[in-house]
Design an enzyme around this catalytic site. Structure first.
Site, mmCIF file in Angstrom:
data_model
loop_
_atom_site.group_PDB
_atom_site.id
_atom_site.type_symbol
_atom_site.label_atom_id
_atom_site.label_comp_id
_atom_site.label_asym_id
_atom_site.label_seq_id
_atom_site.Cartn_x
_atom_site.Cartn_y
_atom_site.Cartn_z
ATOM 1 N N LYS A 288 1.840 3.042 1.695
ATOM 2 C CA LYS A 288 1.400 1.540 2.047
ATOM 3 C C LYS A 288 2.063 0.354 1.507
ATOM 4 O O LYS A 288 2.911 0.794 0.364
ATOM 5 C CB LYS A 288 -0.111 1.084 1.953
ATOM 6 C CG LYS A 288 -0.354 1.112 0.418
ATOM 7 C CD LYS A 288 -1.995 1.341 0.540
ATOM 8 C CE LYS A 288 -2.454 1.257 -1.128
ATOM 9 N NZ LYS A 288 -3.686 1.211 -1.117
ATOM 10 N N PRO A 289 2.358 -0.695 2.025
ATOM 11 C CA PRO A 289 3.162 -1.668 1.398
ATOM 12 C C PRO A 289 2.712 -1.969 -0.092
ATOM 13 O O PRO A 289 3.421 -1.884 -0.973
ATOM 14 C CB PRO A 289 2.895 -3.115 2.471
ATOM 15 C CG PRO A 289 2.430 -2.333 3.495
ATOM 16 C CD PRO A 289 1.830 -1.113 3.434
ATOM 17 N N ASN B 106 1.853 -0.213 -2.183
ATOM 18 C CA ASN B 106 2.456 0.890 -3.170
ATOM 19 C C ASN B 106 3.795 1.082 -3.070
ATOM 20 O O ASN B 106 4.674 2.166 -3.615
ATOM 21 C CB ASN B 106 1.700 2.484 -2.922
ATOM 22 C CG ASN B 106 0.375 2.489 -3.054
ATOM 23 O OD1 ASN B 106 -0.282 1.872 -4.138
ATOM 24 N ND2 ASN B 106 -0.292 3.552 -2.829
ATOM 25 N N ASP C 29 -0.768 8.213 0.115
ATOM 26 C CA ASP C 29 -1.198 6.927 0.397
ATOM 27 C C ASP C 29 -0.173 5.899 0.476
ATOM 28 O O ASP C 29 0.035 4.875 -0.166
ATOM 29 C CB ASP C 29 -2.108 6.496 -0.934
ATOM 30 C CG ASP C 29 -2.950 5.339 -0.659
ATOM 31 O OD1 ASP C 29 -3.180 4.846 0.231
ATOM 32 O OD2 ASP C 29 -3.346 4.774 -1.856
ATOM 33 N N ASP D 93 1.907 4.453 -7.436
ATOM 34 C CA ASP D 93 0.630 5.314 -7.247
ATOM 35 C C ASP D 93 0.551 6.478 -6.708
ATOM 36 O O ASP D 93 0.252 6.748 -5.315
ATOM 37 C CB ASP D 93 -0.187 3.986 -6.379
ATOM 38 C CG ASP D 93 -1.710 4.503 -6.587
ATOM 39 O OD1 ASP D 93 -2.031 5.404 -7.247
ATOM 40 O OD2 ASP D 93 -2.743 3.823 -5.879
#
Length: 183
Positions: free
Chosen positions: A32-33, A35, A30, A52
């Protein structure tokens, strides 16, 4: 508000951190920005933290999700994740890093902002628009690096997050990157 070099350096550091995770036999799944958190450093730079790990998968197991279950954020998920494949390897995170850098450089994810089926269909069947179409001022080498991360087939991406980090370091140091444009 970060400079181009600061954005690239932050993703380089995230790639190095994810490489450490991968060496432990895990895939984040996962990236992504949202996280990635940034903390200002005393030298004016930024220190990124990967957050996360709720979807992390041990590469030695079959994973905790059922076959065909799609977990993650569609705009940043690799095609193999979108297809519900269970045995992901670190190149799934390389894809997420590429999607994150794409957004950092042009202000939107490769296939749009929505977490919809349309984004999933586009990510599975279309190539993202090259960065330089959105911003012709971006260096072609960065476009090449990002597009290599976003290849549909895992074997065409960087073989590891460390290989990506090394190419980003080359760019930051004014050296030639190893990534080559797709023919």
């Amino acid at each position: 508000s970060l400079s181009l070099e600061q954005k690239v350096d932050a993703i380089r550091r995230v790639a190095e951190a994810l490489h450490a995770v991968h060496r432990l036999g895990m895939v984040h799944r996962d990236v992504k920005p949202g996280n990635i958190m940034l903390e200002p450093r005393d030298d004016g730079g930024w220190w990124p933290y990967v957050m996360d790990f709720g979807l992390v998968q041990d590469t030695g197991s079959q994973g905790l999700t059922m076959t065909g279950a799609v977990v993650g954020t569609p705009g940043y998920m690799s095609p193999e994740q979108l297809r519900g494949e269970r045995n992901l390897d670190p190149r799934a995170d390389v894809y997420g890093l590429g999607a994150t850098l794409y957004e950092a450089l042009v202000g939107r994810p490769p296939f749009g902002d929505a977490a919809t089926v349309d984004v999933m269909v586009q990510a599975l069947g279309s190539d993202p628009m090259p960065l330089r179409r959105s911003n012709p001022l971006l260096p072609i080498e960065l476009d090449t690096v990002v597009m290599k991360c976003l290849e549909k087939e895992p074997h065409r991406r960087y073989e590891s997050a460390l290989a990506l980090a090394d190419d980003l370091k080359r760019w930051l140091d004014g050296e030639t990157v190893l990534a080559q444009r797709a023919s």
